[in-house]
Design an enzyme around this catalytic site. Structure first.
Site, PDB file in Angstrom:
ATOM      1  N   LYS A  32     -14.419 -12.198  43.900  1.00 52.80           N
ATOM      2  CA  LYS A  32     -13.479 -13.261  44.576  1.00 52.80           C
ATOM      3  C   LYS A  32     -12.729 -12.952  45.789  1.00 52.80           C
ATOM      4  CE  LYS A  32      -9.534 -14.705  43.395  1.00 52.80           C
ATOM      5  NZ  LYS A  32      -8.143 -15.050  43.055  1.00 52.80           N
ATOM      6  N   ASP A  36     -11.830 -19.353  41.929  1.00 48.44           N
ATOM      7  CA  ASP A  36     -10.746 -19.099  41.150  1.00 48.44           C
ATOM      8  C   ASP A  36     -10.826 -20.045  39.882  1.00 48.44           C
ATOM      9  OD1 ASP A  36      -9.844 -21.357  42.028  1.00 48.44           O
ATOM     10  OD2 ASP A  36      -7.865 -20.470  42.711  1.00 48.44           O
TER      11      ASP A  36
END
Length: 222
Positions: free
Chosen positions: A126, A144
């Site tokens: 991420k 997220d």
């Protein structure tokens, strides 16, 4: 307001239009001045709010705002500054070590490469995606907790994993929109579709996509 639940293609089109209308030029929420300071800020944001990171980083940049200077600092000095962000023992070690690696292997330049970024200490998929998207404007769709939750509430993924959610969203949305959409969904989640408030029953997008939904949509955690 529609009277029946929208089909997936209808949901995708509506979400694209609605998010662009609400957040036409989504700002990057983490204060930074270059790829390196963004990389460190994103690392600090793990299990910490962007607001808190932005309160902490000015003092960190005073200590060191480039990998050459950061690599010279002690882990203790870094940790003392970033303590309010949480997980400071791990994060301070990662910041120092990745700075050393950038100096030794990349001449102090953050690599514009997803695989290379993911090899750096403290940098997961991420974080690497955020840097690729926001520092280098390379299409990425970092997922997220906000995005993972909303994608399930909007019927865009089954929510089995963050990796699956990312794959599903990339398949559904045009590549040229990925970078803005990543931010737009985060802002929308914070403003309208929070973890404890909407549950798929309250916010404008949830109620438009699923007007007949009666029960809470309990999102699977990543």
């Amino acid at each position: 307001m529609p009277t029946k639940n929208l089909l997936k293609k209808e949901r995708v089109d509506y979400i694209l239009t609605e998010l662009e209308k609400r957040y036409p030029n989504p700002p990057i929420p983490l204060d930074h001045k270059d790829p390196y300071t963004l990389l460190v800020a994103v690392l600090l944001s793990a299990q910490c709010t962007d607001e808190r990171v932005n309160q902490v980083t000015p003092a960190l940049w005073q200590l060191a705002d480039n990998p050459f200077d950061m690599a010279m600092q002690s882990v203790d000095a870094i940790q003392e500054i970033i303590r309010p962000c949480g997980l400071s023992p791990q994060k301070s070690k990662a910041i120092k070590k990745l700075s050393e690696i950038l100096v030794a292997d990349y001449n102090g330049v953050v690599p514009q490469d997803m695989d290379a970024l993911e090899t750096l200490p403290g940098v997961g998929h991420k974080t690497a995606g955020v840097v690729m998207a926001q520092a280098f404007n390379v299409p990425a769709f970092p997922v997220d907790t906000h995005i993972h939750r909303l994608a399930q509430r909007w019927g865009l993924t089954n929510g089995q994993s963050v990796a699956q959610t990312e794959k599903d969203l990339k398949r559904l949305f045009p590549k040229e929109r990925w970078n803005d959409l990543h931010l737009q969904i985060i802002y929308y989640g914070r403003d309208f579709c929070t973890a404890r408030a909407c549950h798929g029953l309250v916010c404008p997008i949830c109620t438009t996509c699923y007007p007949n939904r009666k029960n809470k949509k309990i999102a699977k955690k990543p």
